[in-house]
Scaffold this active site. Structure first.
Site, mmCIF file in Angstrom:
data_model
loop_
_atom_site.group_PDB
_atom_site.id
_atom_site.type_symbol
_atom_site.label_atom_id
_atom_site.label_comp_id
_atom_site.label_asym_id
_atom_site.label_seq_id
_atom_site.Cartn_x
_atom_site.Cartn_y
_atom_site.Cartn_z
ATOM 1 N N ARG A 113 45.867 31.239 95.671
ATOM 2 C CA ARG A 113 46.477 30.401 96.698
ATOM 3 C C ARG A 113 47.986 30.375 96.472
ATOM 4 N NH1 ARG A 113 44.699 24.273 94.769
ATOM 5 N NH2 ARG A 113 45.575 24.440 92.696
ATOM 6 N N ASN B 133 50.809 21.691 99.947
ATOM 7 C CA ASN B 133 49.990 21.138 98.870
ATOM 8 C C ASN B 133 50.599 21.494 97.522
ATOM 9 O OD1 ASN B 133 47.358 19.877 98.013
ATOM 10 N ND2 ASN B 133 47.204 21.834 96.939
ATOM 11 N N GLU B 134 50.858 20.481 96.720
ATOM 12 C CA GLU B 134 51.326 20.717 95.344
ATOM 13 C C GLU B 134 52.372 21.824 95.271
ATOM 14 O OE1 GLU B 134 47.747 21.274 93.020
ATOM 15 O OE2 GLU B 134 47.457 19.111 92.848
ATOM 16 N N GLU C 222 45.175 12.530 94.452
ATOM 17 C CA GLU C 222 44.123 13.323 93.806
ATOM 18 C C GLU C 222 43.965 12.872 92.364
ATOM 19 O OE1 GLU C 222 44.511 17.556 93.747
ATOM 20 O OE2 GLU C 222 45.151 17.688 95.836
ATOM 21 N N TRP D 67 40.245 23.791 85.388
ATOM 22 C CA TRP D 67 41.328 24.751 85.152
ATOM 23 C C TRP D 67 41.893 24.723 83.737
ATOM 24 C CZ3 TRP D 67 45.065 21.217 84.151
ATOM 25 C CH2 TRP D 67 45.007 19.989 84.828
ATOM 26 N N GLU E 258 36.973 26.491 91.828
ATOM 27 C CA GLU E 258 36.835 25.069 91.526
ATOM 28 C C GLU E 258 35.391 24.579 91.595
ATOM 29 O OE1 GLU E 258 41.150 23.285 92.693
ATOM 30 O OE2 GLU E 258 39.934 23.938 94.378
ATOM 31 N N LYS E 259 34.436 25.502 91.479
ATOM 32 C CA LYS E 259 33.036 25.075 91.634
ATOM 33 C C LYS E 259 32.564 24.178 90.497
ATOM 34 C CE LYS E 259 31.230 29.577 90.026
ATOM 35 N NZ LYS E 259 32.570 30.221 89.928
ATOM 36 N N PHE E 260 33.259 24.213 89.350
ATOM 37 C CA PHE E 260 32.885 23.301 88.265
ATOM 38 C C PHE E 260 33.847 22.118 88.142
ATOM 39 C CE2 PHE E 260 30.986 27.401 86.854
ATOM 40 C CZ PHE E 260 29.673 27.028 87.101
ATOM 41 N N HIS E 261 34.708 21.956 89.144
ATOM 42 C CA HIS E 261 35.583 20.782 89.185
ATOM 43 C C HIS E 261 34.743 19.616 89.702
ATOM 44 C CE1 HIS E 261 38.932 18.157 90.054
ATOM 45 N NE2 HIS E 261 39.805 19.064 89.675
#
Ligand code: ZN
Length: 679
Positions: free
Chosen positions: A112, A150-151, A307, A315, A355-358
């Site tokens: 991104r 974003n960020e 957030e 991450w 980010e699937k484990f976030h």
């Protein structure tokens, strides 16, 4: 025009990515959002490729449906302009949009933020999308806040491509007007760097050795300005189409790369993304400093935690979950520090992607997940805290943050020690203050400091005469200034002051630095203060205290007997100079003495695991007691106090107390410090 976030109660919700889910899941999402007490949702942060699937063809249908669905369920929307990541078609058409690193590597599409913020092409397309979004949704009653990009700077905050080089040259032309002025400011007579014209200048790419430090400093300033320029270009479009709607861009706590004070000036509401590491026992102390910046960025105004993670992130090398109660504590910590909202990344845990484990509010197990249970319970609690909104944190102590100085101090391979950093010093000083139960605000050089008793300046390597004069005036008026090592060394061009440090701070501090004396890695030295020996690290200084009183001296080593800490009384105030990086015990002793002498009450029962913060509203004040220890902590409440959250006699282990009371009343915490574990 004052644009405020129009929302009932404390903002509670998070990022929602419905584009990652089939429509039948959306219905379940809003049903569970209502159950969790969600009232505010961020959408479309990374939706550009869906909103503009091919050049110039917009497809808003799916987002119309999402916003309508949220609205019909009473949920307000924080609408992203969706410009955080350009779509693949744009990159393939204009590959020159991709950013380039200092060593010439072109960064590819596939993650991104794959764009150069100086690219005129990127800007043109981003502004077109922003305008389309504003025209489509600006009047929708659900939309309450614009979330630009974003960020900023998360992945790319510096770019060395051809477009950036051209942009940099334009910035330099505007700053210096003539190449002669640039040569003088950059000190190009050193190492034969002389330029004949602006066209010859490139950004500081990897070179044969250390880069000209003023060129580098200007590139830092330019890069922050260039990113800000992109932000303000989007803001201008939004202001034009939707003049009533407030605008934000989500910050990333104290980020080295961007001058957040300048960004805050361009937005209506400060928002932060905060990810304290559950594995770091000091993370909450550093979070307290980050939040000090969020309120300091707009002179104490409430901000939003936009957030946080409901548990682990995805991450870090190792992503430790938040133990039961920690997410709640973290949330209340943000509220204590002036936030009017608690939001998460993200609503529903992803099935795919990086980010699937976030963690998310709704974990992979769905309603049964621990995060959903804890977040829902918090959402219900926050319904009763609407009275907090608009109240402001009360602090007697401020800490100065100046990006110019911070950047200049980060020049590699041209300083006495590469180990000294603003953030390292600031965290040490802040931790000492935190452990004494004293709240610290972070303020900018141009802020009104009059309401503070103590102004801490952990480092001011680059100090202008104007700022030095403001510090003197603060002390003259009865304030206490505390300045850390290696301050007042260079001017705005990174040129050493005549006569050496502390340059323009010399009249304030009454000292002269002869030589900086850094310590080799791992070494510690000692100072003697009030008959006790304390350690220091990183750096010390050969100091002459001609016009100041010596409070502590170096003890042992080459500087044995020389002044280490000094104070100069000035007017009704005082100016302290701390010439070495004191270790925790000495710093705590010194800070305690300075606070005592300055009339700042130190809180008994405070410590690394107990935090007490007060927010002052119009009619009453609110005291937060956050207990991160494994034991309950007794409290004693003032007469007439109203307990909003928690128990009136004690704050349970890993628990929270929020009390409303009369302004001057005090909530007393009676922690037995022996039981509490130091961090
Ligand atoms: Zn670039």
């Amino acid at each position: 025009m004052t644009r405020t976030l129009k929302l009932d109660g404390i903002a509670f919700g998070g990022d929602y990515n419905p584009e990652q889910w089939p429509r039948e899941v959306w219905e379940e999402d809003v049903r569970l959002m209502r159950r969790a007490g969600v009232n505010f949702i961020t959408v479309s942060v990374f939706s550009w490729p869906l909103l503009e699937p091919e050049e110039g063809r917009f497809d808003f249908g799916w987002l119309d449906d999402v916003i309508e669905l949220l609205h019909s369920n009473g949920i307000a929307v924080d609408l992203a302009t969706a410009t955080a990541t350009p779509p693949a078609w744009l990159i393939r058409k204009f590959p020159e949009i991709l950013p380039v690193t200092a060593d010439g590597t072109h960064l590819e599409f596939g993650s991104r933020q794959a764009y150069c913020f100086s690219s005129p092409i990127f800007r043109e397309y981003a502004l077109r999308l922003t305008r389309a979004m504003a025209e489509r949704y600006g009047q929708h009653p659900a939309v309450r806040l614009w979330h630009v990009s974003n960020e900023y700077g998360d992945h790319v905050s510096r770019c060395w491509c051809a477009a950036s080089a051209e942009h940099f040259r334009g910035w330099l032309r505007a700053k210096y007007t003539s190449i002669g002025a640039l040569n003088e400011a950059w000190g190009t007579s050193c190492w034969g760097q002389h330029y004949l014209d602006f066209e010859a200048i490139e950004p500081p790419r990897d070179s044969t050795g250390p880069i000209n430090s003023t060129q580098r400093l200007d590139f830092e300033r330019f890069s922050s300005d260039a990113m800000l320029e992109l932000f303000t270009a989007e803001v201008a479009v939004l202001r034009e189409v939707t003049p009533e709607l407030p605008v934000t861009t989500n910050f990333m706590s104290i980020l080295h790369d961007l001058d957040y004070f300048a960004f805050a000036d361009a937005e209506d509401i400060v928002t932060d993304d905060a990810y304290p590491d559950p594995a770091d026992p000091r993370a909450h102390i550093d979070a307290s400093l980050n939040y000090a910046l969020m309120r300091g960025a707009k002179d104490g105004a409430p901000w939003l935690l936009l957030e946080q993670s409901a548990s682990a992130v995805s991450w870090r090398d190792v992503n430790v979950p938040k133990a039961p109660g920690v997410m709640r504590l973290d949330s209340y910590q943000a509220l204590a520090h002036g936030a009017d909202g608690v939001m998460y990344f993200q609503w529903r845990a992803a099935k795919f992607g990086p980010e699937k484990f976030h963690a998310a509010i709704l974990g992979h197990r769905g309603e049964a997940s621990r995060t959903f249970q804890e977040c829902s319970a918090l959402g219900a609690e926050l319904k009763g805290l609407g009275a907090l909104k608009g109240s402001r944190v009360v602090a007697d102590v401020a800490m100065l943050l100046d990006w110019d100085s911070k950047w200049a101090l980060a020049a590699p391979d041209s300083l006495p020690s590469n180990r000294l950093s603003w953030i390292g010093q600031a965290r040490d000083w802040h931790r000492a203050t935190f452990n004494l139960g004293v709240t610290v605000d972070l303020v900018r050089a141009g802020a009104d400091w009059a309401r503070y008793k103590v102004l801490m300046v952990p480092n001011l390597y680059l100090a202008t005469p104007a700022l030095a004069a403001r510090l003197e005036a603060f002390a003259e008026a009865g304030g206490t200034v505390v300045v850390g090592a290696f301050s007042g060394v260079v001017d705005q061009n990174d040129h050493v002051y005549d006569g050496g440090a502390p340059g323009p701070l010399r009249p304030l501090l009454g000292v002269e630095v002869d030589e900086v004396w850094p310590l080799p890695d791992g070494d510690t030295g000692h100072i003697m203060m009030d008959g006790a020996r304390h350690g220091f690290h990183t750096v010390s200084e050969w100091l002459d205290a001609a016009d100041a009183q010596t409070v502590a001296s170096y003890c042992g080593g080459e500087l044995d007997g020389r002044p280490a800490v000094t104070v100069r009384r000035q007017g009704d105030g005082a100016a302290w100079y701390v010439s070495g990086c004191l270790a925790d015990d000495g710093l705590r002793t010194l800070v305690r003495r300075i606070l005592d002498e300055s009339g700042v009450p130190v809180r008994t029962g405070a410590g690394p695991e107990i935090e007490v913060v007060v927010r002052r509203g119009v009619e009453s004040s609110f005291t937060f007691v956050l207990n991160r220890s494994a034991v309950a902590v007794p409290v004693s409440l003032p007469d007439g106090a109203d307990v909003l959250v928690g128990d009136s006699r004690q704050v349970s282990a890993r628990g929270v107390l929020v009390v409303r009371h009369e302004h001057e009343a005090i909530v007393r915490v009676a922690a037995d410090s022996a039981q509490l574990q130091a961090v």
